[in-house]
Write an enzyme that holds these catalytic residues in place. Structure first.
Site, PDB file in Angstrom:
ATOM      1  CE1 TYR A   1       4.133  11.269   4.466  1.00 37.54           C
ATOM      2  CE2 TYR A   1       5.980  11.465   5.974  1.00 37.54           C
ATOM      3  CZ  TYR A   1       5.262  10.735   5.055  1.00 37.54           C
ATOM      4  OH  TYR A   1       5.657   9.455   4.745  1.00 37.54           O
TER       5      TYR A   1
ATOM      6  CE1 TYR B   1       5.789   1.781   1.884  1.00 38.41           C
ATOM      7  CE2 TYR B   1       5.538  -0.474   2.671  1.00 38.41           C
ATOM      8  CZ  TYR B   1       5.361   0.885   2.851  1.00 38.41           C
ATOM      9  OH  TYR B   1       4.773   1.343   3.985  1.00 38.41           O
TER      10      TYR B   1
ATOM     11  CE  LYS C   1       3.833   7.977   2.288  1.00 41.42           C
ATOM     12  NZ  LYS C   1       4.943   7.052   2.254  1.00 41.42           N
TER      13      LYS C   1
ATOM     14  CB  SER D   1       2.738   4.344   3.864  1.00 41.77           C
ATOM     15  OG  SER D   1       3.911   5.064   3.656  1.00 41.77           O
TER      16      SER D   1
ATOM     17  CB  VAL E   1       6.472   1.313   8.339  1.00 44.29           C
ATOM     18  CG1 VAL E   1       7.142   1.271   6.981  1.00 44.29           C
ATOM     19  CG2 VAL E   1       6.283   2.739   8.825  1.00 44.29           C
TER      20      VAL E   1
HETATM   21  N1  GLU Z   1       5.788   7.952   8.447  1.00 42.03           N
HETATM   22  C1  GLU Z   1       6.510   6.959   7.712  1.00 42.03           C
HETATM   23  C2  GLU Z   1       7.680   7.566   6.975  1.00 42.03           C
HETATM   24  O1  GLU Z   1       7.552   8.533   6.315  1.00 42.03           O
HETATM   25  C3  GLU Z   1       5.596   6.248   6.781  1.00 42.03           C
HETATM   26  C4  GLU Z   1       6.302   5.162   6.019  1.00 42.03           C
HETATM   27  C5  GLU Z   1       5.450   4.042   5.564  1.00 42.03           C
HETATM   28  O2  GLU Z   1       4.507   3.623   6.227  1.00 42.03           O
HETATM   29  O3  GLU Z   1       5.785   3.544   4.488  1.00 42.03           O
HETATM   30  O4  GLU Z   1       8.773   7.078   7.025  1.00 42.03           O
END
Ligand code: GLU
Length: 317
Positions: A201, A253, A76, A73, A271
Site C-alpha cells: 500500500y 473524501y 486506489k 490516494s 494528498v
Molecule cells: N498514503 C496516504 C495515506 O494513506 C494516502 C492518502 C491520500 O492521498 O488520501 O495516508
C-alpha cells in the site's frame, strides 16, 4: 466537442488551460501542503499544473504539468482496476463495499460500528488496504512489480517508479494505517502478513506521476477503457465503469458531494496534490497543486476544475 481541425482545438484548449491556470493559481494560498507524511511537506505550495488528454489523444497542458509527485490516494483507483482485472469484481466486492462514508479518508470508526464490518468502499484507506492485499504475488516486491507494470500500460511508459523518500517517510510514520490494517486483520480481511500488505500500500501511494499522466488515465476511463493515444484497450469496460461510479460518490473524501455539485464529473484526489478527472467520451483531466484544503483536496486544483467545468460545459451529473 471535436472540432474539425485538431490543431485549432489544441491551440484553443491550451489557451483555455493557460487562462484557467492564471485565475486558479492564487487559490493555492487557501491551502496547506500535507505534512503528516513528513516528506510531502517539501512540495512547493504555490505549484499548479493542468493537463487535458482528449478523446483524439491530443494532449494540452499549462503550468507545472511536468512536475512529478506521488500519486497517493489516486493509486486506489489504479489498484482497484488492477485487482478487478487480475482477480475479478467479486474478489474485491465480497470484501469491500460500494458505499460512501462521509468520513475522512483514514477513518477507522465505521469498521467496528457498521453491520457488515467490511470497509465501506475501495477509495478509503481501509478498503484500499484490503485491495492491496489482493494484488497477485507472494511477496510485496512481486505484488508491486505487477502493479507498476499495469500502471505503465495505462501511462504508455515502462519507466514508472516510486519516490523512495516519500515511501520511507510514510512507512516510518503510519501509525493510523497500521491501526486500520490490524483491525482489518482481526476481521479476517487481510489474510497476508500485515506489514507486507502495508508495504504494498505505501509503495503504490509513492508512485510518481505528473498531471499529463493523470489526464491520460482520465481519458482512458472516459472512453470506458480505450487509450485514445495508442488506440489500444487498456481496461475492461466494466472495470472502467465501476471505477468511475465510485469516483463520483467517494473520490474526493468527505468533499465528494460538494465536488459533484460544483464540478459534476467523476474524479479522484490524493494528498500529494493530484486530482484525476474524467469526462465521458470527451477527455481526461490531470491536476497538480499540493496545497490542500481542509478535506485533503488540492485547493488550486479544485478551483481550476470548477473553472474548466464551467468554461467547457463538462458537467455530466
Ligand atoms: N498514503 C496516504 C495515506 O494513506 C494516502 C492518502 C491520500 O492521498 O488520501 O495516508
Amino acid at each position: 466537442m471535436s472540432l474539425s481541425l485538431p490543431g485549432t482545438y489544441n491551440r484553443r484548449m491550451t489557451e483555455v488551460l493557460r487562462q484557467i491556470h492564471a485565475r486558479a493559481v492564487t487559490a493555492a494560498a487557501r491551502g496547506t501542503v500535507a505534512s503528516y507524511i513528513p516528506a510531502l511537506s517539501l512540495a512547493d505550495p504555490g505549484a499548479l499544473g493542468l493537463a487535458v488528454v482528449d478523446a483524439d489523444g491530443c494532449t494540452c497542458a499549462a503550468g507545472d504539468s511536468g512536475t512529478r509527485f506521488t500519486v497517493q490516494s489516486i493509486s486506489k483507483v489504479l489498484a482497484l482496476a488492477y485487482v478487478m482485472t487480475e482477480r475479478g469484481e467479486d474478489a474485491v466486492f465480497s470484501r469491500v463495499g460500494k458505499e460512501p462514508t462521509g468520513d475522512p479518508f483514514n477513518s477507522i470508526i465505521r469498521l467496528e460500528t457498521s453491520a457488515g464490518q467490511k470497509p465501506f468502499n475501495p477509495l478509503i484507506n481501509a478498503g484500499a488496504i484490503v485491495v492491496s492485499s489482493l494484488m497477485p504475488g507472494s511477496t510485496p516486491a512481486e505484488a508491486i512489480g505487477g502493479f507498476l507494470a499495469f500502471t505503465g500500460r495505462l501511462l504508455g511508459r515502462s519507466d514508472v517508479s516510486l519516490d523512495e523518500s516519500v515511501y520511507a517517510s510514510e512507512k516510518a510514520t503510519a501509525a493510523r494505517n497500521r491501526s486500520i490494517a490490524w483491525f482489518l486483520k482481526e476481521l479476517g480481511l487481510v489474510p497476508a502478513d500485515v506489514e507486507d500488505t502495508l508495504d504494498v500500500y505505501f509503495r503504490q501511494c509513492a508512485v510518481l506521476v505528473d498531471a499529463v499522466d493523470l489526464a491520460r488515465i482520465g481519458a482512458e476511463l472516459s472512453l470506458d477503457g480505450v487509450d485514445p493515444v495508442s488506440g489500444a484497450r487498456v481496461l475492461d469496460a466494466r472495470t472502467a465503469r465501476v471505477c468511475k461510479s465510485l469516483m463520483v460518490t467517494c473520490g474526493l473524501y468527505d468533499g465528494s458531494g460538494e465536488f459533484a455539485v460544483d464540478v459534476g464529473v467523476p474524479a479522484k484526489s490524493g494528498v500529494g496534490g493530484g486530482i484525476l478527472a474524467t469526462v465521458r467520451d470527451r477527455m481526461g483531466i490531470g491536476v497538480y497543486g499540493p496545497a490542500l484544503d481542509a478535506h485533503g483536496n488540492s485547493a488550486a486544483g479544485l478551483e481550476a476544475l470548477r473553472l474548466l467545468s464551467a468554461e467547457l460545459d463538462l458537467r455530466v451529473l
